[in-house]
Design a protein around this motif. Structure first.
Motif, PDB file in Angstrom:
ATOM      1  N   ALA A 111       0.839  -1.206   0.000  1.00  0.00           N
ATOM      2  CA  ALA A 111       0.000   0.000   0.000  1.00  0.00           C
ATOM      3  C   ALA A 111       0.872   1.253   0.000  1.00  0.00           C
ATOM      4  O   ALA A 111       0.620   2.214  -0.746  1.00  0.00           O
ATOM      5  CB  ALA A 111      -0.931  -0.015   1.213  1.00  0.00           C
ATOM      6  N   LEU A 112       1.922   1.234   0.840  1.00  0.00           N
ATOM      7  CA  LEU A 112       2.843   2.371   0.862  1.00  0.00           C
ATOM      8  C   LEU A 112       3.559   2.516  -0.480  1.00  0.00           C
ATOM      9  O   LEU A 112       3.765   3.633  -0.978  1.00  0.00           O
ATOM     10  CB  LEU A 112       3.865   2.193   1.991  1.00  0.00           C
ATOM     11  N   GLY A 113       3.933   1.387  -1.065  1.00  0.00           N
ATOM     12  CA  GLY A 113       4.587   1.423  -2.367  1.00  0.00           C
ATOM     13  C   GLY A 113       3.674   1.981  -3.450  1.00  0.00           C
ATOM     14  O   GLY A 113       4.120   2.749  -4.315  1.00  0.00           O
ATOM     15  N   SER A 114       2.396   1.623  -3.385  1.00  0.00           N
ATOM     16  CA  SER A 114       1.435   2.130  -4.366  1.00  0.00           C
ATOM     17  C   SER A 114       1.288   3.643  -4.250  1.00  0.00           C
ATOM     18  O   SER A 114       1.245   4.364  -5.267  1.00  0.00           O
ATOM     19  CB  SER A 114       0.074   1.455  -4.160  1.00  0.00           C
ATOM     20  N   LEU A 115       1.225   4.143  -3.031  1.00  0.00           N
ATOM     21  CA  LEU A 115       1.119   5.587  -2.816  1.00  0.00           C
ATOM     22  C   LEU A 115       2.376   6.309  -3.292  1.00  0.00           C
ATOM     23  O   LEU A 115       2.314   7.393  -3.876  1.00  0.00           O
ATOM     24  CB  LEU A 115       0.876   5.872  -1.329  1.00  0.00           C
ATOM     25  N   HIS A 116       3.534   5.672  -3.047  1.00  0.00           N
ATOM     26  CA  HIS A 116       4.803   6.265  -3.475  1.00  0.00           C
ATOM     27  C   HIS A 116       4.866   6.369  -4.996  1.00  0.00           C
ATOM     28  O   HIS A 116       5.258   7.406  -5.556  1.00  0.00           O
ATOM     29  CB  HIS A 116       5.967   5.417  -2.953  1.00  0.00           C
TER      30      HIS A 116
END
Length: 205
Positions: free
Chosen positions: A160-165
């Motif tokens: 999820a953090l990677g997707s936002l990044h």
């Protein structure tokens, strides 16, 4: 005929071994100690009726199956039943995961066919990763081994953090510091996984 304690003891042991579980693993699933499970399988005590029902549900058999003797032929019939149930649940989980990626592909193709130019429609595949993990988490909690949830939740947080990044990056913002949020989240997950359920070590007569 063996007494009821011996019958229940043998049935619990047979079902546990057929599923490849240790006494400790069974105990953790039922929130009991492995000593209690050991006493059940030695016929020294009998689980309460609610616990018997939980055992029956865990192994996919009826309560009647636990309290009655079975011939070798009957035992052979139970194993394929559990095998097919596990296979069917795995197939349903897999089909739902494929459906997530189908929706992502459908969104990608649909946007690509629009008369307006949209360059970020490939993000559908990026967000399909945490969506798939979320789906897996739900099915794993209901049908499979809940202890695996900690691994799935960890993967879900980081994806999820990677997707936002990635989303911010394509708009010209390199918010790599967002991954710092994953550190306390991972610590919480790790500590949560170490919490032991309150176990019972009662002797049922």
């Amino acid at each position: 005929m063996n007494d009821i304690k011996s019958i229940i003891a043998k049935n619990i042991a047979d079902l546990r071994l057929a599923k490849g579980m240790t006494q400790l693993e069974l105990a953790e699933q039922l929130h009991y100690s492995d000593k209690a499970v050991s006493k059940w399988e030695r016929g020294e005590s009998v689980p309460e009726i609610a616990t018997l029902k939980a055992i029956a549900d865990l192994f996919g058999v009826t309560l009647d199956h636990l309290v009655n003797e079975h011939s070798p032929e009957e035992k052979k019939e139970v194993a394929p039943e559990r095998k097919y149930r596990f296979r069917n649940r795995s197939l349903v989980t897999g089909m739902c995961a494929v459906l997530v990626w189908f929706v992502a592909l459908l969104a990608f193709v649909t946007v690509d066919l629009l008369p307006i130019e949209v360059e970020l429609h490939w993000l559908a595949f990026v967000y399909a990763v945490p969506a798939t993990l979320l789906l897996w988490l739900v099915f794993n909690s209901v049908w499979f081994n809940p202890r695996t949830n900690f691994i799935i939740i960890s993967a879900l947080v980081w994806s999820a953090l990677g997707s936002l990044h990635v989303t911010a990056w394509v708009f010209g913002n390199n918010i790599w510091k967002i991954y710092l949020l994953g550190i306390p989240a991972q610590l919480v997950i790790l500590l949560w996984s170490r919490i032991k359920p309150v176990i019972k070590n009662k002797i049922q007569k």
